[in-house]
Motif scaffolding. Structure first.
Motif, PDB file in Angstrom:
ATOM      1  N   ILE A   1       1.250  -1.255   0.421  1.00 43.76           N
ATOM      2  CA  ILE A   1      -0.817   0.154  -0.024  1.00 43.76           C
ATOM      3  C   ILE A   1       0.653   1.007   0.100  1.00 43.76           C
ATOM      4  O   ILE A   1       1.779   1.487   0.957  1.00 43.76           O
ATOM      5  CB  ILE A   1      -1.282   0.204   1.259  1.00 43.76           C
ATOM      6  N   VAL A   2       0.543   1.836  -1.139  1.00 41.66           N
ATOM      7  CA  VAL A   2       1.166   3.194  -1.337  1.00 41.66           C
ATOM      8  C   VAL A   2       0.716   4.244  -0.900  1.00 41.66           C
ATOM      9  O   VAL A   2       1.157   6.239  -0.622  1.00 41.66           O
ATOM     10  CB  VAL A   2       1.836   3.665  -2.684  1.00 41.66           C
ATOM     11  N   ALA A   3      -0.684   4.393  -1.019  1.00 40.27           N
ATOM     12  CA  ALA A   3      -2.009   5.680  -0.307  1.00 40.27           C
ATOM     13  C   ALA A   3      -3.266   4.719   0.061  1.00 40.27           C
ATOM     14  O   ALA A   3      -3.034   3.998  -0.687  1.00 40.27           O
ATOM     15  CB  ALA A   3      -1.981   6.592  -1.618  1.00 40.27           C
ATOM     16  N   SER A   4      -3.492   5.635   0.911  1.00 40.97           N
ATOM     17  CA  SER A   4      -4.842   5.471   1.298  1.00 40.97           C
ATOM     18  C   SER A   4      -5.655   6.690   1.467  1.00 40.97           C
ATOM     19  O   SER A   4      -5.050   8.049   2.157  1.00 40.97           O
ATOM     20  CB  SER A   4      -4.525   4.769   2.417  1.00 40.97           C
ATOM     21  N   LEU A   5      -7.004   6.286   0.951  1.00 39.43           N
ATOM     22  CA  LEU A   5      -7.944   7.242   0.877  1.00 39.43           C
ATOM     23  C   LEU A   5      -9.026   7.173   1.863  1.00 39.43           C
ATOM     24  O   LEU A   5      -9.630   5.965   1.378  1.00 39.43           O
ATOM     25  CB  LEU A   5      -8.084   8.118  -0.583  1.00 39.43           C
TER      26      LEU A   5
ATOM     27  N   GLU B   1       6.463  11.347  -6.717  1.00 38.56           N
ATOM     28  CA  GLU B   1       5.658  11.525  -7.578  1.00 38.56           C
ATOM     29  C   GLU B   1       4.779  10.373  -8.266  1.00 38.56           C
ATOM     30  O   GLU B   1       3.673  11.411  -8.722  1.00 38.56           O
ATOM     31  CB  GLU B   1       6.954  12.247  -8.484  1.00 38.56           C
ATOM     32  N   PHE B   2       5.240   9.755  -8.965  1.00 41.66           N
ATOM     33  CA  PHE B   2       4.220   8.926  -9.771  1.00 41.66           C
ATOM     34  C   PHE B   2       2.997   8.421  -8.318  1.00 41.66           C
ATOM     35  O   PHE B   2       2.203   7.774  -8.779  1.00 41.66           O
ATOM     36  CB  PHE B   2       5.324   6.976 -10.419  1.00 41.66           C
ATOM     37  N   VAL B   3       3.558   8.247  -6.993  1.00 41.13           N
ATOM     38  CA  VAL B   3       2.200   7.376  -5.986  1.00 41.13           C
ATOM     39  C   VAL B   3       1.638   8.704  -6.195  1.00 41.13           C
ATOM     40  O   VAL B   3       0.624   8.778  -6.360  1.00 41.13           O
ATOM     41  CB  VAL B   3       3.031   7.350  -4.769  1.00 41.13           C
TER      42      VAL B   3
ATOM     43  N   GLY C   1      -0.503  -2.382 -17.060  1.00 41.90           N
ATOM     44  CA  GLY C   1       0.287  -1.366 -18.222  1.00 41.90           C
ATOM     45  C   GLY C   1       1.495  -1.542 -18.468  1.00 41.90           C
ATOM     46  O   GLY C   1       1.798  -2.683 -17.568  1.00 41.90           O
ATOM     47  N   GLU C   2       2.929  -0.338 -18.261  1.00 43.74           N
ATOM     48  CA  GLU C   2       4.247  -1.004 -18.745  1.00 43.74           C
ATOM     49  C   GLU C   2       4.164  -1.333 -17.004  1.00 43.74           C
ATOM     50  O   GLU C   2       5.041  -2.364 -16.792  1.00 43.74           O
ATOM     51  CB  GLU C   2       4.979   0.579 -18.535  1.00 43.74           C
ATOM     52  N   THR C   3       4.083  -0.654 -16.009  1.00 41.54           N
ATOM     53  CA  THR C   3       3.759  -1.552 -14.624  1.00 41.54           C
ATOM     54  C   THR C   3       2.276  -1.915 -14.012  1.00 41.54           C
ATOM     55  O   THR C   3       1.268  -1.353 -14.774  1.00 41.54           O
ATOM     56  CB  THR C   3       4.588  -0.877 -13.946  1.00 41.54           C
ATOM     57  N   THR C   4       2.594  -3.054 -13.316  1.00 42.65           N
ATOM     58  CA  THR C   4       1.147  -3.380 -13.051  1.00 42.65           C
ATOM     59  C   THR C   4       0.872  -3.263 -11.466  1.00 42.65           C
ATOM     60  O   THR C   4       1.846  -3.254 -10.471  1.00 42.65           O
ATOM     61  CB  THR C   4       1.136  -5.221 -13.432  1.00 42.65           C
ATOM     62  N   THR C   5      -0.284  -1.791 -11.624  1.00 47.62           N
ATOM     63  CA  THR C   5      -0.833  -1.875 -10.330  1.00 47.62           C
ATOM     64  C   THR C   5      -2.230  -2.083 -10.190  1.00 47.62           C
ATOM     65  O   THR C   5      -3.145  -2.679 -10.743  1.00 47.62           O
ATOM     66  CB  THR C   5      -0.245   0.042 -10.465  1.00 47.62           C
ATOM     67  N   ALA C   6      -2.113  -2.042  -8.860  1.00 46.62           N
ATOM     68  CA  ALA C   6      -3.747  -2.637  -8.172  1.00 46.62           C
ATOM     69  C   ALA C   6      -4.280  -1.345  -6.941  1.00 46.62           C
ATOM     70  O   ALA C   6      -3.629  -0.992  -6.581  1.00 46.62           O
ATOM     71  CB  ALA C   6      -4.118  -4.013  -7.283  1.00 46.62           C
TER      72      ALA C   6
ATOM     73  N   LEU D   1      -3.915   2.374  -3.160  1.00 42.99           N
ATOM     74  CA  LEU D   1      -3.811   2.389  -3.998  1.00 42.99           C
ATOM     75  C   LEU D   1      -2.092   1.635  -4.232  1.00 42.99           C
ATOM     76  O   LEU D   1      -1.462   1.068  -2.754  1.00 42.99           O
ATOM     77  CB  LEU D   1      -2.750   3.589  -4.454  1.00 42.99           C
ATOM     78  N   LEU D   2      -1.882   0.319  -4.599  1.00 41.69           N
ATOM     79  CA  LEU D   2      -1.069  -0.638  -4.259  1.00 41.69           C
ATOM     80  C   LEU D   2      -0.182  -0.326  -5.403  1.00 41.69           C
ATOM     81  O   LEU D   2      -0.072  -0.937  -6.659  1.00 41.69           O
ATOM     82  CB  LEU D   2      -1.552  -2.356  -3.813  1.00 41.69           C
ATOM     83  N   MET D   3       1.266  -0.852  -5.629  1.00 37.74           N
ATOM     84  CA  MET D   3       1.861  -0.723  -6.503  1.00 37.74           C
ATOM     85  C   MET D   3       3.396  -1.795  -5.575  1.00 37.74           C
ATOM     86  O   MET D   3       4.106  -1.788  -4.638  1.00 37.74           O
ATOM     87  CB  MET D   3       3.173   0.476  -6.428  1.00 37.74           C
ATOM     88  N   PRO D   4       4.056  -2.219  -7.152  1.00 38.84           N
ATOM     89  CA  PRO D   4       4.812  -2.863  -6.366  1.00 38.84           C
ATOM     90  C   PRO D   4       6.737  -1.648  -6.845  1.00 38.84           C
ATOM     91  O   PRO D   4       6.798  -0.339  -7.416  1.00 38.84           O
ATOM     92  CB  PRO D   4       5.683  -3.741  -7.866  1.00 38.84           C
ATOM     93  N   GLU D   5       7.850  -2.154  -5.860  1.00 42.72           N
ATOM     94  CA  GLU D   5       9.258  -1.412  -5.991  1.00 42.72           C
ATOM     95  C   GLU D   5       9.249  -2.425  -7.835  1.00 42.72           C
ATOM     96  O   GLU D   5       9.162  -3.197  -8.289  1.00 42.72           O
ATOM     97  CB  GLU D   5      10.160  -2.594  -5.139  1.00 42.72           C
TER      98      GLU D   5
END
Length: 356
Positions: A180-184, A298-300, A263-268, A287-291
């Motif tokens: 998890i990189v962000a939570s709303l 900035e991307f997050v 996409g180029e990077t898979t996110t969820a 928001l979930l992302m890999p390294e």
């Protein structure tokens, strides 16, 4: 119409499928039946593994009226415990944090991370006291693709069996490696099914998302692939317009809502719902992302802002549906072929409530 009978009219054929009757969303008896036959018997997602990375980490959740604390023991095993003290019912934990043990703030009864009662001051004169029988009740807990699930039903089938069909759809996406990189957070004054149904179809891209998702993933190109008749989930493919990324929306029934952007990077994204009653739930959109993308601030930030904007577009229509369902003139209407996922959901509700 109330209770479990509200789902008895769900069609066996998509071609004759109708939306649910308004009573399914507004009657307290229906919600009580759902609580008993769904929320207290099904595997429910409560956290991500990355939220509890260390021994002693814990977080508090409420599931079907049951206050829980999810903890990670010294051995790395996850526990799902009642967080209500066995003495006089004071909560032994609130929020989240890291502890060696849970100590009730009322009379200092102390429990291990696995729920065992470690100590209880001044109980030596009580003939009714049995330390071995006064631990915190525990519940089934398991992990799937990085999510921690809990089931309040001691007779529940294994999580792996429940998720087998869905597992095959996401096995290559690396969801377990994301964090998890962000939570709303959004207060949501709606019946829980209003959001599930909104999430499960992209027909509405032509309406509230006409300037956003309709451009990237047009409504009329979306479809639900063939799934088993007794499926525990549905999947909605959102093919991209030129230059956009494909999007797949998943709902593991009853309300495990997540989407994968390949996409180029898979996110969820994960829409976590804590259902309070027939007209309200707390929503946290993760928001979930890999390294290495997860460390790209900035991307997050940009991705989180897009996610917030999309949900802000959904809020007015969910408000409107909830208000419309209260009308005496509200009635079920025919479903479009673009709403096949709703039909899967309705058939699940019929199966587990009418035959539960």
């Amino acid at each position: 119409m109330s209770g479990t009978n509200v789902y008895s009219g769900v069609s066996d054929r998509m071609e004759t499928a109708m939306s649910l009757p308004p009573a399914a969303f507004r009657d307290k008896a229906v919600f009580e039946a759902e609580t008993d036959r769904i929320f207290r018997r099904q595997w429910m997602p409560v956290a991500r593994v990355d939220q509890l990375p260390n021994a002693g980490d814990f977080l508090s959740v409420d599931l079907a009226g049951t206050p829980l604390v999810i903890s990670r023991g010294e051995e790395g095993v996850f526990h799902a415990l009642s967080r209500v003290c066995r003495h006089r019912s004071m909560p032994v934990a609130e929020g989240e944090g890291n502890v060696k043990a849970f100590t009730c703030p009322y009379h200092l009864w102390r429990y291990g991370l696995d729920g065992r009662l470690l100590s209880a001051p001044a109980m030596e004169r009580s003939e009714a006291f049995d330390q071995g029988k006064c631990g915190l009740p525990s519940f089934a807990v398991d992990v799937w693709q990085g999510w921690i699930f809990v089931n309040l039903d001691e007779g529940a089938a294994p999580l792996a069996k429940h998720m087998a069909g869905l597992d095959a759809h996401v096995t290559q996406d690396g969801l377990g490696d994301m964090r998890i990189v962000a939570s709303l957070k959004f207060p949501s004054p709606w019946n829980w099914k209003v959001l599930v149904e909104n999430f499960i179809e992209s027909y509405h891209h032509i309406g509230p998302h006409s300037e956003t998702l309709q451009h990237s993933n047009p409504a009329f190109g979306t479809y639900v692939p063939e799934l088993p008749e007794d499926t525990n989930f549905t999947a909605l493919e959102n093919p991209p317009a030129e230059g956009a990324d494909p999007l797949t929306v998943y709902v593991g029934f009853p309300c495990f809502l997540f989407a994968v952007i390949r996409g180029e990077t898979t996110t969820a994204t994960w829409y976590q719902m804590e259902v309070r009653d027939e007209g309200y739930f707390d929503l946290t959109v993760h928001l979930l992302m890999p390294e290495p993308q997860a460390s790209d601030e900035e991307f997050v930030a940009g991705s989180a802002e897009i996610l917030r904007h999309i949900h802000l577009e959904d809020i007015p229509v969910c408000d409107g549906v909830q208000a419309g369902l209260r009308s005496p003139a509200a009635a079920a209407g025919p479903l479009s072929h673009l709403e096949r996922g709703l039909w899967h959901f309705h058939r699940y509700l019929k199966r587990v409530t009418c035959n539960g």
